[in-house]
Structure formats: structure tokens, C-alpha cells
Enzyme design. Sequence first.
Site, PDB file in Angstrom:
ATOM      1  N   TYR A 154       0.839  -1.208   0.000  1.00  0.00           N
ATOM      2  CA  TYR A 154       0.000   0.000   0.000  1.00  0.00           C
ATOM      3  C   TYR A 154       0.876   1.263   0.000  1.00  0.00           C
ATOM      4  O   TYR A 154       0.646   2.192  -0.788  1.00  0.00           O
ATOM      5  CB  TYR A 154      -0.905  -0.039   1.229  1.00  0.00           C
ATOM      6  CG  TYR A 154      -1.887   1.091   1.336  1.00  0.00           C
ATOM      7  CD1 TYR A 154      -3.053   1.108   0.566  1.00  0.00           C
ATOM      8  CD2 TYR A 154      -1.675   2.149   2.231  1.00  0.00           C
ATOM      9  CE1 TYR A 154      -3.971   2.141   0.681  1.00  0.00           C
ATOM     10  CE2 TYR A 154      -2.585   3.180   2.343  1.00  0.00           C
ATOM     11  CZ  TYR A 154      -3.731   3.171   1.576  1.00  0.00           C
ATOM     12  OH  TYR A 154      -4.636   4.202   1.691  1.00  0.00           O
ATOM     13  N   ALA A 156       3.971   1.615  -0.962  1.00  0.00           N
ATOM     14  CA  ALA A 156       4.675   1.755  -2.247  1.00  0.00           C
ATOM     15  C   ALA A 156       3.724   2.282  -3.315  1.00  0.00           C
ATOM     16  O   ALA A 156       4.087   3.146  -4.129  1.00  0.00           O
ATOM     17  CB  ALA A 156       5.268   0.407  -2.669  1.00  0.00           C
TER      18      ALA A 156
HETATM   19  P1  NAD Z   1     -13.407   2.358   0.544  1.00  0.00           P
HETATM   20  O1  NAD Z   1     -12.945   0.960   0.531  1.00  0.00           O
HETATM   21  O2  NAD Z   1     -14.531   2.758   1.452  1.00  0.00           O
HETATM   22  O3  NAD Z   1     -13.828   2.791  -0.946  1.00  0.00           O
HETATM   23  C1  NAD Z   1     -13.032   2.474  -2.052  1.00  0.00           C
HETATM   24  C2  NAD Z   1     -13.909   2.406  -3.286  1.00  0.00           C
HETATM   25  O4  NAD Z   1     -13.068   2.024  -4.386  1.00  0.00           O
HETATM   26  C3  NAD Z   1     -15.014   1.342  -3.177  1.00  0.00           C
HETATM   27  O5  NAD Z   1     -16.232   1.868  -3.649  1.00  0.00           O
HETATM   28  C4  NAD Z   1     -14.499   0.207  -4.076  1.00  0.00           C
HETATM   29  O6  NAD Z   1     -15.536  -0.553  -4.684  1.00  0.00           O
HETATM   30  C5  NAD Z   1     -13.706   0.984  -5.111  1.00  0.00           C
HETATM   31  N1  NAD Z   1     -12.700   0.157  -5.775  1.00  0.00           N
HETATM   32  C6  NAD Z   1     -11.816  -0.684  -5.182  1.00  0.00           C
HETATM   33  N2  NAD Z   1     -11.089  -1.317  -6.115  1.00  0.00           N
HETATM   34  C7  NAD Z   1     -11.526  -0.875  -7.328  1.00  0.00           C
HETATM   35  C8  NAD Z   1     -11.163  -1.169  -8.659  1.00  0.00           C
HETATM   36  N3  NAD Z   1     -10.218  -2.079  -8.952  1.00  0.00           N
HETATM   37  N4  NAD Z   1     -11.800  -0.511  -9.657  1.00  0.00           N
HETATM   38  C9  NAD Z   1     -12.755   0.389  -9.385  1.00  0.00           C
HETATM   39  N5  NAD Z   1     -13.147   0.701  -8.128  1.00  0.00           N
HETATM   40  C10 NAD Z   1     -12.537   0.078  -7.113  1.00  0.00           C
HETATM   41  O7  NAD Z   1     -12.096   3.252   0.808  1.00  0.00           O
HETATM   42  P2  NAD Z   1     -11.941   4.767   1.342  1.00  0.00           P
HETATM   43  O8  NAD Z   1     -11.534   4.710   2.763  1.00  0.00           O
HETATM   44  O9  NAD Z   1     -13.093   5.617   0.934  1.00  0.00           O
HETATM   45  O10 NAD Z   1     -10.625   5.192   0.509  1.00  0.00           O
HETATM   46  C11 NAD Z   1     -10.675   5.929  -0.708  1.00  0.00           C
HETATM   47  C12 NAD Z   1      -9.248   6.280  -1.113  1.00  0.00           C
HETATM   48  O11 NAD Z   1      -8.626   7.044  -0.065  1.00  0.00           O
HETATM   49  C13 NAD Z   1      -8.355   5.054  -1.326  1.00  0.00           C
HETATM   50  O12 NAD Z   1      -7.477   5.303  -2.406  1.00  0.00           O
HETATM   51  C14 NAD Z   1      -7.583   4.962  -0.020  1.00  0.00           C
HETATM   52  O13 NAD Z   1      -6.357   4.314  -0.187  1.00  0.00           O
HETATM   53  C15 NAD Z   1      -7.406   6.448   0.304  1.00  0.00           C
HETATM   54  N6  NAD Z   1      -7.131   6.693   1.725  1.00  0.00           N
HETATM   55  C16 NAD Z   1      -8.032   6.362   2.701  1.00  0.00           C
HETATM   56  C17 NAD Z   1      -7.737   6.634   4.035  1.00  0.00           C
HETATM   57  C18 NAD Z   1      -8.717   6.324   5.147  1.00  0.00           C
HETATM   58  O14 NAD Z   1      -8.382   6.571   6.316  1.00  0.00           O
HETATM   59  N7  NAD Z   1      -9.903   5.806   4.852  1.00  0.00           N
HETATM   60  C19 NAD Z   1      -6.513   7.222   4.366  1.00  0.00           C
HETATM   61  C20 NAD Z   1      -5.619   7.527   3.353  1.00  0.00           C
HETATM   62  C21 NAD Z   1      -5.937   7.269   2.021  1.00  0.00           C
END
Ligand code: NAD
Length: 246
Positions: A154, A156
Amino acid sequence: MNEKRVALVTGAGRGIGATIARTLAADNTDIAVVDYGEESSAAAALQAIAEAGAAVRYYRCDVSDFSAAKAVADSVAKDFGKIDILVNNAGVTADKLIMRMSEEDWDRVLSINLKGCFNMVKHVTPYMMRKRYGRIVSISSVVGLMGNAGQANYAASKAGIIGLTKTVAKEFGSRGITANAVAPGFIKTAMTDALTEEQKQAMYKMIPLGRLGETQDIADAVKFLVSDAAAYITGVVLKVDGGMYI
Ligand code: NAD
């Protein structure tokens, strides 16, 4: 830009992506929701976007699939007439120490989180170049800046997004396209809701502002980076983390 804009937001079916999509929808922007679940799994997100006054369509796609990403970019441009904004938000985790991390764990996270961004940039930028206008925001993470035990794949992938973003900023700047990254800290989502009170207290100690972020904190940063107010900002990583990584 006063005319209505069109944003393609990946992973907008729920979580941070859904809040980004709803926030842009309330800001004179029509929305293409790209996610890999059934359309029904994004029903609440789609309804919120429509209620914010935007036209919205759902595109089922795995962003790690190069040709599927092209097909979606082409469909969105055809259905909406243009793509002004790309938000690369889709992301997954498969956390394990390297000792236990399999090749599949590595490949899956890198191909969704990093190659997925490349795929969308590759296929959306031709439409932006034609208009000599574009705003690209990719969701990285403070973990991409800090590293984190148990998240080699993640971290990376999220560091890779930063290198990709800076390169896109350099390659496409002369075409009126900006590219920036947002690096969230710990954000209140289903994932963090599942933590115990003890785990949460340990987390708060790492955050100068003493609380988790809200999905709205991330959406507001994205809204700024795609606005005219940020027209001269490109290649930056905007940390939205309550000071967790200073
Ligand atoms: P989440 O899992 O609630 O939502 C992610 C969404 O992406 C989901 O709707 C899922 O279906 C979709 N998805 C996953 N793989 C996919 C693919 N191959 N093709 C198309 N859609 C796909 O996650 P979140 O917490 O809302 O995170 C959103 C972004 O923010 C991510 O990139 C995550 O790494 C980043 N992020 C989140 C946090 C946190 O604390 N939640 C912190 C830092 C970064």
C-alpha cells in the site's frame, strides 16, 4: 470556469470517493461514477449526487484493467461530451508484514492503486488535451510519505502515485492540465469505525489536531484543487492529516 464541468471519479460508490463526488456535484459539476461493484452497491452515492443537482451515470469498471479503463473513458466522454476533471480515488489494502506478504498481495494492491491511476490518466488525458484544460487529483496517503509496517504494498503504491502525479504535471502542464495529489491521514470510514476505543486513543496521540479526519475534509481539498482558485498549483502533495506527518 462558469460552464458546467464533468468529473470522472473512481471508487465513488462509497467512502471518500462518494463524498468527493457529492461535493463536486454541489459545485456545478456532472459526475461519472466509476466503481467495480454492482450499480446497486452505489445506490446511496448516486442518489446523493442527483440530489445535489448534477447529472450522474454509473460505469462498472475495474480500474486496473487497461482496456476496460479506456472503454470507460471513451464512454464518459461520449455520454457527457467532455471530461474536465479526473479524480483517482479507487484504492484497496491487503495489509501484512513483508514476511507474510504474498506475490498476489503485492500485485493486486499495486495494480489497483497505482496502475489504475496510470490507466485512467492515459485514457482521459487525450480528451483533456483536446480542450486544453484538465484537472487531475489522485488520492495518495500519508503512509506513502512515511512508510508503515504491515503496508509495504500500500505504501509503495501511494508513494508511486506521488511520482506519477509530478510527472503528469510536467508532461501535461503546457496543455492546461494540472495534476496534484491529496494525502489523507486517518479518515473516519467504516474501516476506522471498526477500531476499538483503545486503538482510537493510540491514534489520537499521533495526531496534533487530536481527532480523525472526516471524508468531507478530503472532499474539500479536492474541490479546492480542481477550482479556478488553484489554477496555478500543479505537482503538489496536499496533506490532509491533522498534522499527523509534519
Ligand atoms: P473504501 O474501501 O470505502 O472505498 C473504495 C472504493 O473504491 C469502493 O467503492 C471500491 O468498490 C472501489 N474500488 C476498489 N477497487 C476498485 C477497482 N479495482 N476498480 C474500481 N473501483 C474500485 O475506501 P476509502 O476509505 O473511501 O478510501 C478511498 C481512497 O482514499 C483510497 O485510495 C484509499 O487508499 C485512500 N485513503 C483512505 C484513508 C482512510 O483513512 N480511509 C486514508 C488515506 C488514504
